[in-house]
Design a protein around this motif. Structure first.
Motif, PDB file in Angstrom:
ATOM      1  N   GLU A   1       2.179  -2.098  -6.441  1.00 27.95           N
ATOM      2  CA  GLU A   1       1.552  -1.083  -5.582  1.00 27.95           C
ATOM      3  C   GLU A   1       0.695  -0.136  -6.417  1.00 27.95           C
ATOM      4  O   GLU A   1       0.970   0.074  -7.607  1.00 27.95           O
ATOM      5  CB  GLU A   1       2.621  -0.281  -4.825  1.00 27.95           C
ATOM      6  CG  GLU A   1       3.551   0.504  -5.739  1.00 27.95           C
ATOM      7  CD  GLU A   1       4.604   1.319  -4.986  1.00 27.95           C
ATOM      8  OE1 GLU A   1       4.445   1.571  -3.794  1.00 27.95           O
ATOM      9  OE2 GLU A   1       5.592   1.694  -5.641  1.00 27.95           O
TER      10      GLU A   1
ATOM     11  N   GLY B   1       0.846  -1.190   0.000  1.00 28.09           N
ATOM     12  CA  GLY B   1       0.000   0.000   0.000  1.00 28.09           C
ATOM     13  C   GLY B   1       0.883   1.242   0.000  1.00 28.09           C
ATOM     14  O   GLY B   1       2.097   1.138   0.216  1.00 28.09           O
TER      15      GLY B   1
ATOM     16  N   THR C   1       3.261   7.307   3.378  1.00 25.29           N
ATOM     17  CA  THR C   1       3.416   8.768   3.413  1.00 25.29           C
ATOM     18  C   THR C   1       4.888   9.158   3.517  1.00 25.29           C
ATOM     19  O   THR C   1       5.639   8.538   4.269  1.00 25.29           O
ATOM     20  CB  THR C   1       2.666   9.330   4.648  1.00 25.29           C
ATOM     21  OG1 THR C   1       1.310   8.888   4.563  1.00 25.29           O
ATOM     22  CG2 THR C   1       2.720  10.846   4.689  1.00 25.29           C
ATOM     23  N   THR C   2       5.272  10.190   2.753  1.00 31.54           N
ATOM     24  CA  THR C   2       6.612  10.765   2.894  1.00 31.54           C
ATOM     25  C   THR C   2       6.449  12.213   3.342  1.00 31.54           C
ATOM     26  O   THR C   2       5.733  12.975   2.670  1.00 31.54           O
ATOM     27  CB  THR C   2       7.365  10.780   1.542  1.00 31.54           C
ATOM     28  OG1 THR C   2       7.319   9.471   0.979  1.00 31.54           O
ATOM     29  CG2 THR C   2       8.807  11.210   1.714  1.00 31.54           C
TER      30      THR C   2
ATOM     31  N   ASP D   1      -6.266  12.919   3.110  1.00 29.59           N
ATOM     32  CA  ASP D   1      -7.526  13.690   3.146  1.00 29.59           C
ATOM     33  C   ASP D   1      -8.758  12.795   3.180  1.00 29.59           C
ATOM     34  O   ASP D   1      -9.834  13.218   3.593  1.00 29.59           O
ATOM     35  CB  ASP D   1      -7.597  14.674   1.951  1.00 29.59           C
ATOM     36  CG  ASP D   1      -7.336  14.019   0.596  1.00 29.59           C
ATOM     37  OD1 ASP D   1      -6.665  12.962   0.551  1.00 29.59           O
ATOM     38  OD2 ASP D   1      -7.797  14.570  -0.420  1.00 29.59           O
ATOM     39  N   ILE D   2      -8.617  11.536   2.747  1.00 34.40           N
ATOM     40  CA  ILE D   2      -9.807  10.663   2.730  1.00 34.40           C
ATOM     41  C   ILE D   2      -9.589   9.358   3.507  1.00 34.40           C
ATOM     42  O   ILE D   2     -10.395   8.432   3.399  1.00 34.40           O
ATOM     43  CB  ILE D   2     -10.235  10.337   1.273  1.00 34.40           C
ATOM     44  CG1 ILE D   2      -9.089   9.664   0.499  1.00 34.40           C
ATOM     45  CG2 ILE D   2     -10.740  11.571   0.540  1.00 34.40           C
ATOM     46  CD1 ILE D   2      -9.576   8.982  -0.778  1.00 34.40           C
TER      47      ILE D   2
ATOM     48  N   ALA E   1      -3.198   9.486   0.452  1.00 36.04           N
ATOM     49  CA  ALA E   1      -4.459  10.244   0.443  1.00 36.04           C
ATOM     50  C   ALA E   1      -5.006  10.494   1.844  1.00 36.04           C
ATOM     51  O   ALA E   1      -6.127  10.090   2.170  1.00 36.04           O
ATOM     52  CB  ALA E   1      -5.499   9.526  -0.430  1.00 36.04           C
TER      53      ALA E   1
ATOM     54  N   LEU F   1      -6.561   8.769 -10.225  1.00 31.75           N
ATOM     55  CA  LEU F   1      -5.518   7.949  -9.599  1.00 31.75           C
ATOM     56  C   LEU F   1      -6.071   6.653  -9.011  1.00 31.75           C
ATOM     57  O   LEU F   1      -5.345   5.672  -8.871  1.00 31.75           O
ATOM     58  CB  LEU F   1      -4.851   8.748  -8.477  1.00 31.75           C
ATOM     59  CG  LEU F   1      -3.793   9.753  -8.902  1.00 31.75           C
ATOM     60  CD1 LEU F   1      -3.385  10.608  -7.709  1.00 31.75           C
ATOM     61  CD2 LEU F   1      -2.589   9.042  -9.480  1.00 31.75           C
ATOM     62  N   GLY F   2      -7.334   6.665  -8.682  1.00 33.84           N
ATOM     63  CA  GLY F   2      -7.940   5.479  -8.064  1.00 33.84           C
ATOM     64  C   GLY F   2      -7.998   4.283  -9.004  1.00 33.84           C
ATOM     65  O   GLY F   2      -8.343   3.180  -8.603  1.00 33.84           O
TER      66      GLY F   2
ATOM     67  N   GLY G   1      -0.969   7.908  -3.757  1.00 42.77           N
ATOM     68  CA  GLY G   1      -0.334   7.984  -2.450  1.00 42.77           C
ATOM     69  C   GLY G   1      -1.292   7.623  -1.327  1.00 42.77           C
ATOM     70  O   GLY G   1      -2.342   6.992  -1.557  1.00 42.77           O
TER      71      GLY G   1
ATOM     72  N   ALA H   1     -12.178   5.466  -0.018  1.00 40.14           N
ATOM     73  CA  ALA H   1     -11.122   5.378  -1.052  1.00 40.14           C
ATOM     74  C   ALA H   1     -11.513   4.361  -2.124  1.00 40.14           C
ATOM     75  O   ALA H   1     -12.154   3.349  -1.833  1.00 40.14           O
ATOM     76  CB  ALA H   1      -9.806   4.959  -0.408  1.00 40.14           C
TER      77      ALA H   1
HETATM   78  P1  NAI Z   1      -2.300  11.100  -3.303  1.00 36.96           P
HETATM   79  O1  NAI Z   1      -2.227  10.183  -4.459  1.00 36.96           O
HETATM   80  O2  NAI Z   1      -2.263  10.479  -1.964  1.00 36.96           O
HETATM   81  O3  NAI Z   1      -3.632  11.998  -3.414  1.00 36.96           O
HETATM   82  C1  NAI Z   1      -3.870  12.895  -4.477  1.00 36.96           C
HETATM   83  C2  NAI Z   1      -5.382  13.118  -4.596  1.00 36.96           C
HETATM   84  O4  NAI Z   1      -5.997  11.957  -5.154  1.00 36.96           O
HETATM   85  C3  NAI Z   1      -6.050  13.355  -3.236  1.00 36.96           C
HETATM   86  O5  NAI Z   1      -7.090  14.280  -3.399  1.00 36.96           O
HETATM   87  C4  NAI Z   1      -6.615  12.003  -2.889  1.00 36.96           C
HETATM   88  O6  NAI Z   1      -7.753  12.042  -2.059  1.00 36.96           O
HETATM   89  C5  NAI Z   1      -6.963  11.425  -4.261  1.00 36.96           C
HETATM   90  N1  NAI Z   1      -6.810   9.962  -4.270  1.00 36.96           N
HETATM   91  C6  NAI Z   1      -5.651   9.267  -4.258  1.00 36.96           C
HETATM   92  N2  NAI Z   1      -5.891   7.966  -4.246  1.00 36.96           N
HETATM   93  C7  NAI Z   1      -7.219   7.813  -4.241  1.00 36.96           C
HETATM   94  C8  NAI Z   1      -8.084   6.677  -4.204  1.00 36.96           C
HETATM   95  N3  NAI Z   1      -7.612   5.424  -4.183  1.00 36.96           N
HETATM   96  N4  NAI Z   1      -9.416   6.889  -4.199  1.00 36.96           N
HETATM   97  C9  NAI Z   1      -9.918   8.124  -4.234  1.00 36.96           C
HETATM   98  N5  NAI Z   1      -9.153   9.253  -4.273  1.00 36.96           N
HETATM   99  C10 NAI Z   1      -7.826   9.084  -4.263  1.00 36.96           C
HETATM  100  O7  NAI Z   1      -1.092  12.129  -3.494  1.00 36.96           O
HETATM  101  P2  NAI Z   1      -0.477  13.168  -2.468  1.00 36.96           P
HETATM  102  O8  NAI Z   1      -1.568  13.823  -1.687  1.00 36.96           O
HETATM  103  O9  NAI Z   1       0.423  13.984  -3.290  1.00 36.96           O
HETATM  104  O10 NAI Z   1       0.423  12.295  -1.505  1.00 36.96           O
HETATM  105  C11 NAI Z   1       0.061  11.897  -0.182  1.00 36.96           C
HETATM  106  C12 NAI Z   1       1.210  11.108   0.400  1.00 36.96           C
HETATM  107  O11 NAI Z   1       1.383   9.879  -0.304  1.00 36.96           O
HETATM  108  C13 NAI Z   1       2.548  11.844   0.340  1.00 36.96           C
HETATM  109  O12 NAI Z   1       3.205  11.644   1.570  1.00 36.96           O
HETATM  110  C14 NAI Z   1       3.297  11.138  -0.772  1.00 36.96           C
HETATM  111  O13 NAI Z   1       4.685  11.180  -0.593  1.00 36.96           O
HETATM  112  C15 NAI Z   1       2.762   9.730  -0.632  1.00 36.96           C
HETATM  113  N6  NAI Z   1       2.849   8.946  -1.879  1.00 36.96           N
HETATM  114  C16 NAI Z   1       3.208   7.639  -1.752  1.00 36.96           C
HETATM  115  C17 NAI Z   1       3.266   6.840  -2.867  1.00 36.96           C
HETATM  116  C18 NAI Z   1       3.644   5.404  -2.689  1.00 36.96           C
HETATM  117  O14 NAI Z   1       3.609   4.904  -1.573  1.00 36.96           O
HETATM  118  N7  NAI Z   1       4.007   4.714  -3.740  1.00 36.96           N
HETATM  119  C19 NAI Z   1       2.967   7.351  -4.227  1.00 36.96           C
HETATM  120  C20 NAI Z   1       2.548   8.741  -4.232  1.00 36.96           C
HETATM  121  C21 NAI Z   1       2.518   9.511  -3.088  1.00 36.96           C
END
Ligand code: NAI
Length: 333
Positions: free
Chosen positions: A257, A68, A71-72, A265-266, A263, A241-242, A261, A272
């Motif tokens: 994976e 999964g 967070t960074t 916020d949710i 997310a 992205l979902g 990220g 999700a």
């Molecule tokens: P994010 O992908 O977590 O979210 C971006 C937007 O897309 C947010 O509004 C979120 O609610 C929405 N979103 C993402 N996935 C969703 C899903 N499955 N269903 C519904 N809505 C979804 O990107 P963000 O906010 O830039 O990153 C949050 C954290 O995640 C950061 O700490 C980042 O470094 C980390 N991250 C980790 C990754 C990994 O583990 N491979 C990849 C990308 C980010």
């Protein structure tokens, strides 16, 4: 025969989408011993590190992992565990298929492309320093070895999957040495694949063309940072992205994976969209040779998604993460 697979639930929405994925894989009847390990912010308090040795050891032993998001912290704190994992395990190829789903509201229809992103170097390596208090420096390393390896992977994948074209993305007009080396590597490898069309596009133009005509693209190969940005852009073209899965592939190890990220916020709201994680699980099943199970899940997803009421909030529906997984389970079991 049961498969031994490392499971990293991650944080934020990670545990929710990974649990949905595991339930569906179990329902389809693939026998897996999950070796569940934690990493990231959760283990800093308990283990003093976001990437304990037992995580690396488990993946090295099992060779396959489902993960999964983690967070960074931005601008400070520990370095990305995601990037460290890819580097430590030499998972050099990040494969991100982007395919339209029938009936899902999206900017484009009939998109079917695969982004092959170099996963170990470029600005993404995070080699940075403050020169003095007013100047910061990030070092972009591009090597011939890694560039040729990823370009060969992209061409070979194109050939294996009966794809017609590889598009290499670069900015060699400005970064003549680093991106120039990546481009030269692509040109060299292209000569070994005369059956595959080869095209070079500068990254800014590529961003525009992808938004306007994504159907023109087949396999896209890019250095780490451009690949990262373009794959989120491409996910946006098909509904967000979902919906976007990924595989990190090395010579022996593969880690699957979702592209999105954690997310925050949710998270913990059961809203999700788990499809990106589920499709990452599907990629994993294909990788271990469980094609029938993989196709069964893909078909179930298509059927469930046809009904608008079954979709999660990001796709305009009202279904919860768990309830969505239950609908898919009904169709596969
Ligand atoms: P994010 O992908 O977590 O979210 C971006 C937007 O897309 C947010 O509004 C979120 O609610 C929405 N979103 C993402 N996935 C969703 C899903 N499955 N269903 C519904 N809505 C979804 O990107 P963000 O906010 O830039 O990153 C949050 C954290 O995640 C950061 O700490 C980042 O470094 C980390 N991250 C980790 C990754 C990994 O583990 N491979 C990849 C990308 C980010």
């Amino acid at each position: 025969m049961a498969y031994d697979i490392t499971l990293i639930p991650g944080d934020g929405i990670g545990p929710e989408v990974i649990s949905a994925t595991v339930d569906i894989i179990e329902a389809v009847g693939v026998d897996i011993n999950w070796d569940k390990v934690e990493a990231g912010a959760n283990t800093i308090e308990t283990e003093g590190t976001p990437l304990p040795d037992y995580v690396i050891n488990s993946i090295k032993k099992n060779k396959i992992a489902l993960k999964g998001p983690l967070t960074t912290p931005i601008g400070q704190g520990f370095r990305s565990v995601n990037v460290s994992l890819r580097k430590k395990l030499d998972l050099f190829a990040n494969i991100r298929p982007v395919k339209s789903f029938n009936g899902i509201p999206s900017l484009h229809k009939d998109v079917d492309l695969i982004i092959v992103r170099e996963n170990t170097e470029d600005l993404y390596a995070g080699v940075e320093r403050m020169i003095d208090e007013n100047r910061a420096e990030s070092i972009k390393i591009i090597t011939k070895k890694a560039s040729e390896r990823i370009c060969r992977y992209a061409f070979q994948m194109a050939r294996d999957l009966n794809r017609k074209k590889v598009t290499l993305v670069h900015k060699a007009n400005i970064m003549k040495l680093s991106d120039g080396l990546f481009l030269e590597s692509g040109r060299k490898i292209a000569k070994d694949y005369p059956d595959i069309e080869f095209e070079e596009v500068i990254v800014d133009a590529m961003s525009m063309k992808l938004v306007q005509f994504p159907q023109d693209y087949d396999v896209i190969v890019a250095p780490n940072l451009y690949g990262d940005i373009l794959s989120d852009l491409a996910a946006g073209l098909i509904g967000g992205l979902g919906l976007a899965p990924s595989a990190n592939i090395g010579e022996e190890i593969a880690l699957f994976e979702p592209v999105h990220g954690s997310a925050l916020d949710i998270s913990n709201k059961n809203i999700a969209n788990p499809i990106s994680a589920i499709l990452s699980g599907v990629l994993m099943l294909k990788h271990i040779g469980q094609f029938d199970a993989a196709v069964k899940i893909e078909r179930a997803l298509s059927v469930v998604l046809k009904d608008e009421a079954n979709r999660t909030m990001d796709l305009g529906g009202k279904q919860g993460t768990k309830e969505f997984a239950e609908k898919v389970i009904e169709k596969v079991s």
